[in-house]
Design a protein around this motif. Structure first.
Motif: not given
Length: 388
Positions: A279-293
């Protein structure tokens, strides 16, 4: 995005009733989840031609729900990184043209515990002699020393290494638990919604030191379903399409956590590199993260692997308020599996989808257009980037 015939969109999402020791059969749980996803999308079984599942049998699910004939079916071997496996198999089927609309399903049941076994024991006479446990293969070198359950072999090992290597503290993990519970307090689907404090976390018992009870996802009975379709078909359905921008499924060795070369930089690092390369997107483009816990240390590893902060910096990143609603990267805005229950990663996909649709109510991230969700750690990992 990966080379493919079709761009892929999420058209519908749904859960079954979720709780502890529910009185429903596996088939009924799956029926509830897939029906909820079809209702969400405004479609019927005739609109679907593919089934991918972890838990259950894809062909049987298709027959049960009237999704027949099917052009694609996938049943997980279960040795995979949770819901992300049938999700990515379903995405790939739609992207390749094998299926035009594929539902990914995860069925998970609460496993019986000691209290269940005690209740089933005879009420009179001597207690039964437990069957000896057999440890074969690699497990014969670890199980005799207490490393049989995932809490020890995955959570405890990795958390201890993380604390030792980076000088992190248990208070770092406490703040993550407090934030997740605050988000859960705004989610009617969450099983735990009462306020949680740092002191509450530190008073919770150790499961496999330094892993505490509140670092672990909560076992429950649940089925989840997500319907993937083509970009061309997506406008025919009820919901605003949520697009699959990039996805990755990685394995760096076979399933033996004890033989990982690095306990804190493992499969998520490789998976994240693949995800961002597509993708051309970067981490700074992400608005929210749903990360395994499944264990909270896994969330820390994903924050770092995905490039939201440096290695060893997740604790500080959380302490600075970045992961709380209103911060730069709201994290696990449904409360995560420690609070909504062990839905084995499907909840992260569904929450990311609802955030981009603008359907998360009090916990809605303003203007959310890009979300990432992930599953698993150690030898294998998967992640998906979604966009409006």
């Amino acid at each position: 995005m990966p080379n493919s015939l079709h761009r892929v969109a999420i058209a519908g999402v749904g859960f079954s009733e979720t709780g502890r020791r529910l009185p429903y059969s596996d088939d009924e749980m799956v029926r509830q989840a897939v029906t909820a996803a079809m209702d969400d999308a405004g479609m019927n079984p005739a609109d679907i031609d593919g089934v991918g599942t972890m838990g259950g049998n894809a062909m049987a699910i298709g027959h049960l729900l009237g999704i027949t004939p099917i052009n694609y079916f996938f049943t997980s071997s279960m040795m995979a990184p949770a819901f992300v496996e049938p999700a990515i198999m379903s995405i790939s089927a739609v992207a390749s043209g094998l299926s035009h609309t594929c539902v990914a399903v995860r069925l998970i049941r609460q496993m019986p515990g000691a209290s269940d076994r005690a209740a089933a024991a005879p009420k009179s006479g001597p207690p039964p002699i437990p069957e000896p446990m057999r440890a074969v293969g690699d497990a014969s070198f670890s199980a005799p020393f207490g490393i049989g359950a995932a809490a020890a072999g995955i959570g405890g090992f990795q958390m201890q290494r993380y604390l030792s290597e980076f000088g992190a503290t248990e208070e770092d993990f406490a703040r993550n638990a407090v934030n997740a519970r605050w988000h859960a307090s705004m989610n009617e689907d969450a099983l735990f919604r009462d306020e949680l404090t740092v002191d509450d976390y530190l008073a919770s018992r150790y499961i496999s030191k330094p892993l505490r009870l509140l670092d672990c996802d909560y076992p429950c009975d649940s089925a989840s379903a997500v319907i993937f379709t083509t970009e061309e078909r997506a406008p025919d359905f009820r919901q605003k399409p949520v697009m699959v921008e990039s996805y990755a499924l990685s394995a760096i060795r076979d399933f033996d956590m004890s033989l990982l070369e690095d306990f804190v930089r493992n499969a998520p690092v490789h998976c994240a590199e693949a995800l961002w390369s597509r993708t051309d997107l970067k981490p700074t483009d992400v608005d929210c993260a749903q990360l395994y816990d499944g264990f909270s240390v896994i969330t820390f590893e994903w924050l770092e692997a995905l490039g939201f902060c440096g290695f060893g910096e997740a604790g500080g990143f959380i302490a600075d308020g970045n992961t709380r609603l209103g911060g730069s990267l709201p994290l696990n805005t449904d409360g995560g599996a420690c609070n909504v229950g062990r839905r084995h990663g499907a909840n992260f996909c569904i929450e990311a989808t609802r955030q981009i649709r603008g359907q998360s109510g009090e916990r809605q991230v303003d203007g959310a257009e890009v979300a990432v969700w992930s599953n698993a750690v150690g030898p294998f990992a998967g992640a998906v980037l979604l966009t409006a």
